[in-house]
Structures are given as structure tokens and as C-alpha cells.
Motif scaffolding. Structure first.
Motif, PDB file in Angstrom:
ATOM      1  N   VAL A   1       4.044  27.021  -8.183  1.00 12.34           N
ATOM      2  CA  VAL A   1       3.868  25.637  -8.625  1.00 12.34           C
ATOM      3  C   VAL A   1       4.433  24.684  -7.581  1.00 12.34           C
ATOM      4  N   VAL A   2       5.647  24.989  -7.123  1.00 13.86           N
ATOM      5  CA  VAL A   2       6.275  24.127  -6.108  1.00 13.86           C
ATOM      6  C   VAL A   2       5.437  24.107  -4.840  1.00 13.86           C
ATOM      7  N   LEU A   3       4.917  25.281  -4.444  1.00 11.37           N
ATOM      8  CA  LEU A   3       4.085  25.333  -3.244  1.00 11.37           C
ATOM      9  C   LEU A   3       2.828  24.489  -3.397  1.00 11.37           C
ATOM     10  N   MET A   4       2.205  24.567  -4.564  1.00 17.80           N
ATOM     11  CA  MET A   4       0.999  23.768  -4.795  1.00 17.80           C
ATOM     12  C   MET A   4       1.307  22.273  -4.749  1.00 17.80           C
ATOM     13  N   LEU A   5       2.427  21.863  -5.379  1.00 17.08           N
ATOM     14  CA  LEU A   5       2.803  20.442  -5.347  1.00 17.08           C
ATOM     15  C   LEU A   5       3.086  19.989  -3.923  1.00 17.08           C
ATOM     16  N   VAL A   6       3.747  20.838  -3.149  1.00 16.22           N
ATOM     17  CA  VAL A   6       4.026  20.488  -1.749  1.00 16.22           C
ATOM     18  C   VAL A   6       2.729  20.351  -0.964  1.00 16.22           C
ATOM     19  N   LEU A   7       1.789  21.286  -1.192  1.00 15.76           N
ATOM     20  CA  LEU A   7       0.512  21.218  -0.482  1.00 15.76           C
ATOM     21  C   LEU A   7      -0.272  19.972  -0.876  1.00 15.76           C
ATOM     22  N   VAL A   8      -0.269  19.656  -2.175  1.00 17.44           N
ATOM     23  CA  VAL A   8      -0.973  18.447  -2.622  1.00 17.44           C
ATOM     24  C   VAL A   8      -0.323  17.200  -2.036  1.00 17.44           C
ATOM     25  N   LEU A   9       1.021  17.151  -2.120  1.00 18.08           N
ATOM     26  CA  LEU A   9       1.739  15.994  -1.575  1.00 18.08           C
ATOM     27  C   LEU A   9       1.482  15.858  -0.077  1.00 18.08           C
ATOM     28  N   GLY A  10       1.605  16.961   0.649  1.00 17.36           N
ATOM     29  CA  GLY A  10       1.353  16.908   2.092  1.00 17.36           C
ATOM     30  C   GLY A  10      -0.085  16.546   2.411  1.00 17.36           C
ATOM     31  N   GLY A  11      -1.031  17.066   1.607  1.00 14.77           N
ATOM     32  CA  GLY A  11      -2.438  16.753   1.854  1.00 14.77           C
ATOM     33  C   GLY A  11      -2.754  15.289   1.638  1.00 14.77           C
ATOM     34  N   VAL A  12      -2.241  14.720   0.523  1.00 13.56           N
ATOM     35  CA  VAL A  12      -2.514  13.304   0.244  1.00 13.56           C
ATOM     36  C   VAL A  12      -1.875  12.409   1.298  1.00 13.56           C
TER      37      VAL A  12
ATOM     38  N   PRO B   1       0.817  -1.233   0.000  1.00 13.81           N
ATOM     39  CA  PRO B   1       0.000   0.000   0.000  1.00 13.81           C
ATOM     40  C   PRO B   1       0.842   1.272   0.000  1.00 13.81           C
ATOM     41  N   LEU B   2       1.984   1.229   0.728  1.00 11.76           N
ATOM     42  CA  LEU B   2       2.839   2.419   0.762  1.00 11.76           C
ATOM     43  C   LEU B   2       3.423   2.707  -0.610  1.00 11.76           C
ATOM     44  N   ALA B   3       3.885   1.654  -1.309  1.00 13.23           N
ATOM     45  CA  ALA B   3       4.423   1.847  -2.655  1.00 13.23           C
ATOM     46  C   ALA B   3       3.331   2.312  -3.617  1.00 13.23           C
ATOM     47  N   GLY B   4       2.143   1.716  -3.496  1.00 15.93           N
ATOM     48  CA  GLY B   4       1.035   2.144  -4.349  1.00 15.93           C
ATOM     49  C   GLY B   4       0.647   3.593  -4.099  1.00 15.93           C
ATOM     50  N   LEU B   5       0.611   3.983  -2.819  1.00 17.60           N
ATOM     51  CA  LEU B   5       0.282   5.374  -2.499  1.00 17.60           C
ATOM     52  C   LEU B   5       1.351   6.319  -3.032  1.00 17.60           C
ATOM     53  N   SER B   6       2.631   5.933  -2.901  1.00 21.93           N
ATOM     54  CA  SER B   6       3.716   6.782  -3.415  1.00 21.93           C
ATOM     55  C   SER B   6       3.600   6.948  -4.928  1.00 21.93           C
ATOM     56  N   ALA B   7       3.319   5.832  -5.622  1.00 22.06           N
ATOM     57  CA  ALA B   7       3.159   5.921  -7.080  1.00 22.06           C
ATOM     58  C   ALA B   7       1.971   6.804  -7.445  1.00 22.06           C
ATOM     59  N   LEU B   8       0.880   6.675  -6.692  1.00 21.98           N
ATOM     60  CA  LEU B   8      -0.303   7.502  -6.957  1.00 21.98           C
ATOM     61  C   LEU B   8      -0.003   8.980  -6.740  1.00 21.98           C
ATOM     62  N   VAL B   9       0.731   9.277  -5.676  1.00 16.55           N
ATOM     63  CA  VAL B   9       1.077  10.675  -5.396  1.00 16.55           C
ATOM     64  C   VAL B   9       1.984  11.227  -6.484  1.00 16.55           C
ATOM     65  N   VAL B  10       2.953  10.417  -6.926  1.00 15.54           N
ATOM     66  CA  VAL B  10       3.859  10.865  -7.988  1.00 15.54           C
ATOM     67  C   VAL B  10       3.078  11.145  -9.276  1.00 15.54           C
ATOM     68  N   LEU B  11       2.190  10.219  -9.639  1.00 10.74           N
ATOM     69  CA  LEU B  11       1.387  10.431 -10.851  1.00 10.74           C
ATOM     70  C   LEU B  11       0.510  11.671 -10.714  1.00 10.74           C
ATOM     71  N   LEU B  12      -0.099  11.842  -9.549  1.00 11.39           N
ATOM     72  CA  LEU B  12      -0.936  13.025  -9.325  1.00 11.39           C
ATOM     73  C   LEU B  12      -0.123  14.300  -9.463  1.00 11.39           C
ATOM     74  N   CYS B  13       1.082  14.314  -8.888  1.00  7.77           N
ATOM     75  CA  CYS B  13       1.931  15.502  -8.985  1.00  7.77           C
ATOM     76  C   CYS B  13       2.365  15.756 -10.426  1.00  7.77           C
ATOM     77  N   VAL B  14       2.667  14.666 -11.161  1.00  4.80           N
ATOM     78  CA  VAL B  14       3.067  14.827 -12.564  1.00  4.80           C
ATOM     79  C   VAL B  14       1.923  15.419 -13.382  1.00  4.80           C
ATOM     80  N   PHE B  15       0.695  14.886 -13.190  1.00  5.65           N
ATOM     81  CA  PHE B  15      -0.449  15.412 -13.928  1.00  5.65           C
ATOM     82  C   PHE B  15      -0.735  16.867 -13.555  1.00  5.65           C
ATOM     83  N   LEU B  16      -0.653  17.170 -12.260  1.00  8.67           N
ATOM     84  CA  LEU B  16      -0.875  18.548 -11.831  1.00  8.67           C
ATOM     85  C   LEU B  16       0.193  19.474 -12.409  1.00  8.67           C
ATOM     86  N   PHE B  17       1.448  18.997 -12.354  1.00  9.92           N
ATOM     87  CA  PHE B  17       2.544  19.816 -12.862  1.00  9.92           C
ATOM     88  C   PHE B  17       2.366  20.080 -14.359  1.00  9.92           C
TER      89      PHE B  17
END
Length: 524
Positions: A221-232, A12-28
Motif C-alpha cells: 500500500v505504501v509503495l503504491m501511494l509513493v508511486l502515485v504521489l511521485g507520478g502525479v 497552483p502548488l497548494a491546489g496540486l498538493s491538496a489534489l494529491v492528498v485527496l487522491l492518496c486518501v481515496f486510494l488508501f
């Protein structure tokens, strides 16, 4: 930590990390797509408005045709979309991505559309601004140059200064381009901001400082990615901790139920949960506590019953002493009382031994000892006590090789002694102790030629204070604790005791089996 449990946490941790990375890539990518489009329209907007404000930009700046393909025509000639036409109608600058760069469009004073083609927007706009500066400054007098330069700089949103100080001059490569073309674009030393140097016809140099280029890693942009990453991650941590808290509350509620007397309460934890091992240990503890409470109740009941008989006999013997008229009668009563006191002492010893073993066991100090020597010692002792029986120990030659085992000698001696003594009470004439040892296990079988034990009572004989029909009498002795003690001693050795029927002698066969060497877990 078991590998299976680790993988259940890691997956689950690896899956969540991959999901967060994909989310950040799409947002970016999505956010920068909008930002890039906005920048490609806002950055050339001052230049486009400057050109559109000229009465005849295609004629006045005809030399831009070769550099940025300056064109002025009706909107119908540019094959624009309805949205682009509507935006142009509102006076906005429109940037359209194409195969060879960007097309930047704006409406001039006559209502026609003005277009520039920019293969490299930042570089091309900067050089175009430099060309406009050079053309206007060459067209004005020397005295008016500062005012004209300041006016154009305000309109085009740039900074311009004459290069009168040699310290402000760029490197020789840039100066060579200026000498060759009259203009050069180069990045500033402090970062990616562009600069343009122009050389006027009289040799005077001016430097134009451009606004910063498009930066995909701008701090919003960096702030938004940090907020999204921290929120997820925060949400995932909250959900995980909520599950752990729920499981711990389950354990807590079961502990409260046990404290209130509900000894049957157990923790129901799913396989592979974070507290599954805790739940298993807790349930094991609860079962042990329930068994201890049950044993305590049975012991209190049984002890009161067992003590009543010898105490009553002692009381009767004391009363009979008062009526004795000769010394011989008195001595018989005293001998009876002494026997009853001895019986009480043996009973108390059995009860205390059983209680120590049942309530967590003694502090076993396992040591490497010869089991065959212990067996021979017990056989010799019991043969002296019961000379009318044939008590023999059979030890195979192969077993002698593996005679050394990790045991507690005193308690193992007690267990074998209880079995041989129990067999001697019911044997008709013969008791045999067989030893079977190998590299892994030790096994001792105590067999007799007595009446044996019915199969339905094989498990009952190991219950504390259990008495089979006609198996515990005043003449046979025993309190129903000996076999219970044997089973508990084997339990603390990591083995077990069980009963069956002797194939050779026809009576009962009691067996002790335990691992020859203690496991690594036991060592730790």
C-alpha cells in the motif's frame, strides 16, 4: 519576489498538493476496503473449513455457541444475497459486515451453512482456535498430544508449542487470565501479532502464535501511494517545465531574430507567467538596442553632414591663403580657419558627450550637492558671456531649505548651462532661471523673451541633430545636440526634460524635473 507573483505560484502548488492528498486518501481508503474484505475472509477461512469438515460441528463444538454464536442451518434462514449464495456454492468462505461485527459463513459437509458472529474478528478467531486446541488436546492421551497439536496447527495455519521454559512465559496479568479462564489472548512483544495461551486439564501450557492481523499500512500500500504521489508530482513538474521551456524557447527565438537584424522583434509573454519579468527586461533591452542602432545611424548621417561644412570652409580658407597678397588678408583667413577648427572641436565634444550618455551613460556618482549653488554659478558664467542680456536666477526662500539633492554636479551643470546658453541665443533681452524645490522633487525652469518654439515642434527639439526652421544658422550656432544631451542627463538622474511656453516672458520655457533623493532601488 512580488507578492502577486508568489501567490500565482503558490496557489497552483497548494491546489496540486491538496489534489494529491485527496487522491492518496481515496486510494488508501478504496484499496484498504478491498484488502480488509479479503483479510476478513481469508483469516478465518482455516477455522471455518475445520469446523465445516466436522460431521456435526454444532453438536461437537456446542460450547462455541456462547462465544461466537455458532449456528448451522439452511441457507434460506440467513437472508443471504445471490452473490453470497453463489460463492458459498463454490465452497468459498464469505464474510459479511454487520452492525455488531462480521458474519463469517461456510458450507459444511451436508450442504448446510455454518455461521460464526465475530465482534472482534482477530481476537475472536484467535480465542476460538485456542478453545479448539484445548478441547482436542484434553481429549487425547499425553503421548499423542504433540502429533494432534501439530495436525491441528497445520490445518489452522498457526504455530503451536508447549511452554516448558519459564523464559517463554508472558507477564503475570496474562497468567492470571489463564488461571481464571484456562485461556488468554495477548499481543506479542515484537509487534501486533497475537498469541493465545491455553491451560489443559492437567495444567500443561501451550502457546499458539497467530498470523499477523490486518495492517492498513502494509508495504504494497505504501509503495503504491509513493508511486502515485511521485507520478502525479512528476507529471506536474513535467508540465511546468514544459511551459517554462516553451517560454524560454520564445525568448531564444526572439534573440535569434534580433541577432539576424530584426530589431523590432519582441517577446510576447502573458501577465503573471514565470518569465514575464524576464520578457519585460528582454524587451526593454531590445528597445534600448534598437534605439542605439537608430541613434548610431542618425549620428553617422548627421555627423557626416555637420563635418562637411567646416571642413569645406577650412579647405576654401587654405586655398584663399595662397592668393593672399598682404598680411592682413592672410590673417583674416587664418582667423577664419582657426574658428572653423574651434567649431569642429566643439562639435566633436558634443558628439562624444551625446554618445556616452546615449550608449548606457557615464558612471554617475551621485552625491549630495546644493543645486542652488550650481544654478548661481551657471547664471554668473552666462552673464559674463552675454553682458548684453539680463540673466537672473530666482530662487524661492522655501526652495533654499531643500537645495541639497543627489546629483552628478558636473553633468547637471552641463544641462543647466545648455538650457541657459540656448535661451541666451534666442532671447531678445532677458533670461530667467526659476528654482522650485520641495521635499520630493527639484524643478528648474529656464525662460526667455525670444520668439519661442511652435507647439508642434516641442518634442522635436530634443531629437539629436534636429533643426527647426530658421533656428539653427551660422550666426545662432548649435548642432542640434545640446537639448538631446540635456534630456539624457535628466534621464540618468531619474527625471525628465520638457519644453513649453513662458507665461511671463512670452518665449520658450525649458523645464528640468527630477527626484531630490535617489530611490532605494538606485542605492542597491
Amino acid at each position: 519576489m512580488p507578492l502577486k507573483f508568489f501567490l500565482k505560484l503558490y496557489a497552483p502548488l497548494a491546489g496540486l498538493s491538496a489534489l494529491v492528498v485527496l487522491l492518496c486518501v481515496f486510494l488508501f481508503a478504496g484499496l484498504n476496503s478491498v484488502r480488509s474484505q479479503y483479510w476478513h475472509e481469508q483469516f478465518p477461512a482455516p477455522l471455518m473449513r475445520w469446523l465445516a469438515s466436522a460431521p456435526a460441528p454444532a453438536h461437537q463444538y456446542h460450547w462455541l455457541k456462547q462465544t461466537v454464536d455458532l449456528r448451522v442451518a439452511d441457507a434460506s434462514e440467513f437472508a443471504l444475497s445471490r452473490v453470497a449464495l453463489e460463492r458459498l456454492g463454490y465452497g468459498q468462505v464469505v464474510s459479511i459486515d454487520s452492525d455488531i461485527g462480521y458474519r463469517v459463513l461456510a458450507t459444511d459437509l451436508s450442504g448446510q451453512v455454518l455461521q460464526l458472529r465475530l465482534a472482534h474478528p482477530y481476537h475472536d478467531v484467535s480465542e476460538t482456535i485456542g478453545l479448539i486446541f484445548r478441547w482436542h488436546l484434553d481429549s487425547t492421551t499425553l503421548a499423542n498430544r504433540p502429533d494432534v497439536a501439530s495436525q491441528i496447527a497445520r490445518a489452522l495455519h498457526v504455530d503451536v508449542r508447549p511452554l516448558n521454559d519459564r523464559a517463554l512465559l508472558p507477564g503475570p496479568d496474562v497468567l492470571d487470565q489463564v488461571a481464571e479462564r484456562g485461556l488468554a489472548f495477548y499481543p506479542a512483544d515484537s509487534g501486533g501479532d497475537g498469541r493465545v495461551i491455553i491451560r489443559l486439564s492437567d495444567g500443561e501450557l501451550y502457546r499458539i502464535d497467530m498470523p499477523p492481523p490486518f495492517n492498513p499500512w502494509a508495504w504494497p500500500v505504501v509503495l503504491m501511494l509513493v508511486l502515485v504521489l511521485g507520478g502525479v508530482l512528476g507529471l506536474a513538474l513535467f508540465l511546468a517545465l514544459r511551459e517554462v521551456d516553451s517560454n524560454l524557447r520564445t525568448v531564444e527565438s526572439v534573440a535569434v531574430r534580433i541577432a539576424r537584424g530584426d530589431m523590432s522583434a519582441r517577446v510576447q509573454a502573458g501577465e503573471g507567467t514565470l518569465i514575464s519579468r524576464l520578457a519585460a527586461s528582454f524587451n526593454g533591452m531590445a528597445e534600448h538596442m534598437q534605439r542605439l542602432v537608430q541613434v548610431q545611424r542618425e549620428m553617422i548621417h548627421a555627423v557626416s553632414h555637420e563635418l562637411r561644412t567646416p571642413v569645406a570652409r577650412i579647405r576654401f580658407g587654405v586655398q584663399m591663403i595662397e592668393d593672399c597678397k598682404d598680411q592682413a588678408s592672410m590673417q583674416r583667413q587664418l582667423d577664419g580657419i582657426d574658428g572653423d577648427i574651434q567649431e569642429l572641436d566643439e562639435l566633436i565634444d558634443e558628439i562624444l558627450t551625446y554618445a556616452r550618455l546615449e550608449q548606457g551613460g557615464p558612471v554617475f556618482s551621485l552625491q549630495e550637492c546644493s543645486v542652488t549653488d550650481i544654478v548661481r554659478q551657471v547664471v554668473a558664467e552666462q552673464q559674463l558671456i552675454r553682458p548684453q542680456l539680463s540673466i537672473e536666477g530666482k530662487i524661492e526662500d522655501a526652495s533654499e531649505t531643500w537645495a541639497l539633492s543627489d546629483v552628478e554636479p558636473r553633468y547637471l551643470h552641463r544641462a543647466i548651462q545648455n538650457l541657459v546658453g540656448n535661451a541666451g541665443r534666442y532671447a531678445e533681452g532677458r533670461v530667467v532661471v526659476n528654482c522650485h524645490f520641495d521635499e520630493d522633487n527639484c524643478r528648474i525652469d529656464v525662460e526667455d523673451d525670444g520668439p519661442g518654439i511652435p507647439e508642434q515642434d516641442w518634442e522635436k527639439v530634443f531629437t539629436a541633430f534636429a533643426r527647426l526652421d530658421d533656428s539653427r544658422t551660422r550666426t545662432s550656432g548649435g548642432y542640434g545636440l545640446g537639448l538631446s544631451i540635456v534630456r539624457r542627463i535628466l534621464y540618468w538622474h531619474g527625471g525628465q526634460a520638457f519644453v513649453g511656453r513662458s507665461d511671463t516672458l512670452g518665449g520658450a520655457r525649458f523645464s528640468l524635473v527630477w527626484p531630490r533623493k535617489k530611490s532605494l532601488e538606485a542605492v542597491v
